[in-house]
Design a protein around this motif. Sequence first.
Motif, mmCIF file in Angstrom:
data_model
loop_
_atom_site.group_PDB
_atom_site.id
_atom_site.type_symbol
_atom_site.label_atom_id
_atom_site.label_comp_id
_atom_site.label_asym_id
_atom_site.label_seq_id
_atom_site.Cartn_x
_atom_site.Cartn_y
_atom_site.Cartn_z
ATOM 1 N N GLY A 145 7.116 -0.133 4.413
ATOM 2 C CA GLY A 145 7.681 0.739 3.381
ATOM 3 C C GLY A 145 9.177 0.881 3.536
ATOM 4 O O GLY A 145 9.779 0.418 4.514
ATOM 5 N N PRO A 146 9.807 1.553 2.560
ATOM 6 C CA PRO A 146 11.276 1.691 2.539
ATOM 7 C C PRO A 146 11.831 2.425 3.760
ATOM 8 O O PRO A 146 13.046 2.428 3.959
ATOM 9 N N SER A 164 0.214 -2.852 2.900
ATOM 10 C CA SER A 164 0.935 -1.641 3.298
ATOM 11 C C SER A 164 0.324 -1.074 4.578
ATOM 12 O O SER A 164 -0.768 -1.474 4.994
ATOM 13 N N MET A 168 -0.437 2.124 4.739
ATOM 14 C CA MET A 168 -0.918 3.437 4.332
ATOM 15 C C MET A 168 -2.416 3.640 4.464
ATOM 16 O O MET A 168 -2.893 4.760 4.452
ATOM 17 N N TRP A 169 -3.174 2.557 4.556
ATOM 18 C CA TRP A 169 -4.623 2.710 4.585
ATOM 19 C C TRP A 169 -5.180 2.672 6.006
ATOM 20 O O TRP A 169 -4.463 2.383 6.959
ATOM 21 N N GLY A 213 -2.322 1.715 -3.707
ATOM 22 C CA GLY A 213 -1.861 1.464 -2.338
ATOM 23 C C GLY A 213 -2.347 2.605 -1.451
ATOM 24 O O GLY A 213 -2.342 3.763 -1.871
ATOM 25 N N GLY A 214 -2.755 2.288 -0.255
ATOM 26 C CA GLY A 214 -3.215 3.320 0.663
ATOM 27 C C GLY A 214 -4.715 3.542 0.609
ATOM 28 O O GLY A 214 -5.301 4.091 1.540
ATOM 29 N N SER A 215 -5.355 3.084 -0.463
ATOM 30 C CA SER A 215 -6.810 3.165 -0.509
ATOM 31 C C SER A 215 -7.404 2.159 0.475
ATOM 32 O O SER A 215 -6.803 1.116 0.740
ATOM 33 N N GLU A 221 -7.290 -1.167 -0.839
ATOM 34 C CA GLU A 221 -5.995 -1.744 -1.222
ATOM 35 C C GLU A 221 -5.987 -3.268 -1.139
ATOM 36 O O GLU A 221 -5.452 -3.945 -2.023
ATOM 37 N N PRO A 247 -0.249 5.493 -4.972
ATOM 38 C CA PRO A 247 -0.868 5.560 -3.641
ATOM 39 C C PRO A 247 -1.829 6.738 -3.551
ATOM 40 O O PRO A 247 -1.491 7.863 -3.930
ATOM 41 N N TYR A 263 7.684 4.152 -1.503
ATOM 42 C CA TYR A 263 6.797 3.057 -1.062
ATOM 43 C C TYR A 263 6.074 2.483 -2.284
ATOM 44 O O TYR A 263 5.959 1.262 -2.467
ATOM 45 N N LEU A 297 6.233 -1.327 -3.495
ATOM 46 C CA LEU A 297 5.021 -2.164 -3.579
ATOM 47 C C LEU A 297 5.002 -2.943 -4.895
ATOM 48 O O LEU A 297 4.664 -4.132 -4.921
#
Lengths: 274, 274, 274, 274, 274
Positions: C27-28, C83, C85-86, E115-117, E120, E147, E163, E167
Amino acid sequence: MRPGADSAVTHSGKALILAYDHGLEHGPVDFEDVPASADPETVFDVATHDAVTGFGVQKGLAEAYYPSYENDVTLLAKVNGTSNMWMGEPDSAVNWSVESAADLGAEAIGFTFYGGSNNEVEMAEEFRDAQEAARDRDMGVVMWSYPRGQGLKDDTGGSTIAYASRLGFELGADITKVKYPGSADAMQWACDVAGDTKVVMSGGSKTSDREFLETVETAMSAGASGLAVGRNVFQRENPTELLDALEQVIFEDETADEALGVMSSAESHATTSD
Amino acid sequence: MRPGADSAVTHSGKALILAYDHGLEHGPVDFEDVPASADPETVFDVATHDAVTGFGVQKGLAEAYYPSYENDVTLLAKVNGTSNMWMGEPDSAVNWSVESAADLGAEAIGFTFYGGSNNEVEMAEEFRDAQEAARDRDMGVVMWSYPRGQGLKDDTGGSTIAYASRLGFELGADITKVKYPGSADAMQWACDVAGDTKVVMSGGSKTSDREFLETVETAMSAGASGLAVGRNVFQRENPTELLDALEQVIFEDETADEALGVMSSAESHATTSD
Amino acid sequence: MRPGADSAVTHSGKALILAYDHGLEHGPVDFEDVPASADPETVFDVATHDAVTGFGVQKGLAEAYYPSYENDVTLLAKVNGTSNMWMGEPDSAVNWSVESAADLGAEAIGFTFYGGSNNEVEMAEEFRDAQEAARDRDMGVVMWSYPRGQGLKDDTGGSTIAYASRLGFELGADITKVKYPGSADAMQWACDVAGDTKVVMSGGSKTSDREFLETVETAMSAGASGLAVGRNVFQRENPTELLDALEQVIFEDETADEALGVMSSAESHATTSD
Amino acid sequence: MRPGADSAVTHSGKALILAYDHGLEHGPVDFEDVPASADPETVFDVATHDAVTGFGVQKGLAEAYYPSYENDVTLLAKVNGTSNMWMGEPDSAVNWSVESAADLGAEAIGFTFYGGSNNEVEMAEEFRDAQEAARDRDMGVVMWSYPRGQGLKDDTGGSTIAYASRLGFELGADITKVKYPGSADAMQWACDVAGDTKVVMSGGSKTSDREFLETVETAMSAGASGLAVGRNVFQRENPTELLDALEQVIFEDETADEALGVMSSAESHATTSD
Amino acid sequence: MRPGADSAVTHSGKALILAYDHGLEHGPVDFEDVPASADPETVFDVATHDAVTGFGVQKGLAEAYYPSYENDVTLLAKVNGTSNMWMGEPDSAVNWSVESAADLGAEAIGFTFYGGSNNEVEMAEEFRDAQEAARDRDMGVVMWSYPRGQGLKDDTGGSTIAYASRLGFELGADITKVKYPGSADAMQWACDVAGDTKVVMSGGSKTSDREFLETVETAMSAGASGLAVGRNVFQRENPTELLDALEQVIFEDETADEALGVMSSAESHATTSD
């Protein structure tokens, strides 16, 4: 089912299917009592009996032995199957593409379908692909319709077996193999609900000659179109003799009693002429 | 199995397959005792031994080294495999398409099959695709048949190994590699139930020369068609010497004792001429 | 690996790959210290440095910026990524087809492989497809080989990193990127077991100039063929200066000390001429 | 929905779909009260009634019987379905490819969609494939839109049924079959939110003639375009008589009272002329 | 993103996308306050407003209504979506093939990406297929980048939204729709990290005219390229009036205050002329 599609594996509308995929489904333990039955040549020889309308084997056996028997045996390609070593909801692997089976000379496919398994949806979709591929090649379709799984308490009760035979019909089998539901009435209902799809009784575990032939006689009277049998033939010392008797009951409308007589005469004959 | 399909990786119907995919299956730890064995060139050189009927490697090694050995080594493309770092029921990734293996010059494919794993169904379907793609290209099919998984208590017992060898046969392998089941009788039963499919013994972990050769001798007498070996060759300081001995036992019907004699003379010879 | 397939992303057999997929992977947040690094143009400009043998980006960045840099940058299509995030076992999405990457002008593909993840089998099969598609188009194949997952206790230990580099080799990568295993000996073993596949060190998190260059020097002496670096370049205020120094260590066999001298002179030079 | 795509299974914009897939969905138990209903010929005969605008069956029944009825029955291929024997979130197997259904002469497809099931995403994607394949062949698309699953507390409430009918519209059905939501207002809302997609009421379990016809009348007044019915027709001793009455309510805008009068006269007529 | 690929759904580089897939995502409950909004014709009429650069709907609505509006509405095919009735990690079904959308006349696709699931990875691969299919047909690609999932604590925080917009850029969207992150600074960072991909603000739940227009003004000043809005337009009694105001803020660089003046005059005008 498609009218006439079963003709390659029936005689006069009746079927006597010899199945020999136990080495995959149960393992070599099924051959221990009659070790010769482990040898495919022995069983291919049995399958040349006139009464046998189709011989159901997996790809490996067909590749190795069918070319030598192509004039004497009708090949029914058992396209799915699995070992009994793993755990979990019933399922079966598609081990053989219909295209490959057709190339080898198969005239019909055999497909195990575990209705009631939590894998039923996936198995039905695999059956669809196989059934439609068989249709494209004018091959017959035989379903081994065996409801089982976590959701089923009684997998041989009358309503389960009737459901099993209806599933074969609804999904497009030409012949549906079901277990004997325990009574003539239940067998009749299973046949009544199958539309034009032919219902054949599953041979099951080995029993005595009389008990076996009487069950077949009852099933035929109840509307069955024949039998799909394995262990009750190849686990016998003289499989041919039993096939002689089955031929009488299935194709000649004789009783089990009459057929047992044939077996005895066959035995006498054998002892003098062999 | 298809008659004759194994001929590319057998001599006079016998097989001595050298397998070298341990870097994938076990990791570099298998090379630690003999660091030179980490270098594929060393092992490709070993594979040029006349007795070796097929050399089983993964795609990466074949791409890099086989072109330099194509006149001296018969390539057996090990098309699946996986590391031992992850957890869960046994499974194996298909790392190499049969089409790509054929393009590179492979004459047979090798495929690991974990019967009994909860992933058995999926693996059997991957085997089907590989086996049929091999048939289309006239390549032989060798199955590493290793039952294992949550449902299996004893994965080297006689009935398990017999089931393993029957699975190879039913599913269409030309050669099935099984672990040695511990006795001549059990090995014989495993060979008896495999139809025309050839059964080869798996070399397993490194043991002494005598113990290893005696096991091979016993397996051959029990009906095995040869050996598929890795660590027992490349983890030795002098792999060629052992191959000389194996050649005697597998192809010349000699005893382990006689073959050990060959090894000694080979060693003497080596000490004077090298 | 296929001999010569890496040539598009190496110079004289050495590689300095600049990777810039952190916006997807982390991510950023990775751009916060040097906000200009969020702008792909800034980093594409850095990638025009002569020492950079390949620039690894995801599809979106390549579509937008590569057409303006196609004469000055060698495109390494990073075809998978995800990502952070998951939750769950490590996995990576294949975000870019090799066909599309080739159409855009990529000369090699980059692929993250999490050996040891419970998703390893699926990832290996995705790698197979990408690797074979790259072969069909004569593109190089670079594997980011990062063992991780529930089954791995130590993902930067020597045996894990050696396994990582062997995996790249066995599965068919031309270049394998691994984390530095902490010592020259461990790095050497990782290179020794990789056959002809080139091993490059992963740059990792940003460290001091000296520490970073000394590690690169050690890795090169241990047999590494170069470096794949991201944050240690673009998170610096003057990325070009560090690339000058890396060029000395990687391509000119200079020591970190000597290269640090280059950096100072470069800085002096910059202050007078810019 | 595509304007006009429903015309093959509607008359003057109204639909009376006879569904007969209960042998698959519920098993033969649905035939026990009227055993003749187990015989597809009986029900195919019923489906020749002029008021029936489409007859929905699974592949097996269509293959066996439709060829004899192709001039008298409009085939609606019910392409998915499953038994009720297994456990888990609602799902349905795609048992019939659209291509095969078209080859057999089907003019529309029927597809069960369990919105709200944890399998909704997969089912929606299967629907997409079937819907687009139907579009390519100018076949109509009928969705059985039945929200159910772990996340749904009330699967026949007004908002659920309105959601069900909107789902059919959004996803591209020409006709959406929903359960009656219990009131005229709720039915009207379900029709209002369906855009140009036609909404038909599901017949459901067998009820009395009056109750059933009154519900149909209410639904039609609320904006429904007809009915999709199974058990309320074939589980009756005289299905044709009820179809006569339904014809009045659905196509002739008559009340349930008036239609019940037709049934009486029909019965009188029947007793004298049959 | 591919330079220029967004031009079909932007005017002068700005976008005002009207989205109307709430009947699928939320159900008819979103239409209850303004029942006319349940009628697609009402909303298609709104979409003919000059300021609307793209109208995002699911397949069913496009099939039914777009042919009548093809000269007045730019079709943005929303190719995935799902109901909110089921449970589990966020996911979305691909309901519409890009090929079918292109055939109907769509000029861009819309794709929801969670995103984040824990889904994803699968969603990213579905996005890849859709994005590449759109590229092949010169269609624009708009990502709804939202997300959410078990691993995300704050799905509208500044770093999450940045983010989200990155993405969209990394994966190849031409326009990325993100939720407003709560402040001008956070919005600016989200735009800064998006490279050349345009970022549009998601309209979200209905708010007051002033609050909504002020947020849009802030977003535009922070670097956004426009708005993608649904409920804040169609849940109003006079959607056209709000579109007039949005046109001022988005395309004419006016303030919310100035635009609110336009709305008042529009209202006055409306009360006299209608």
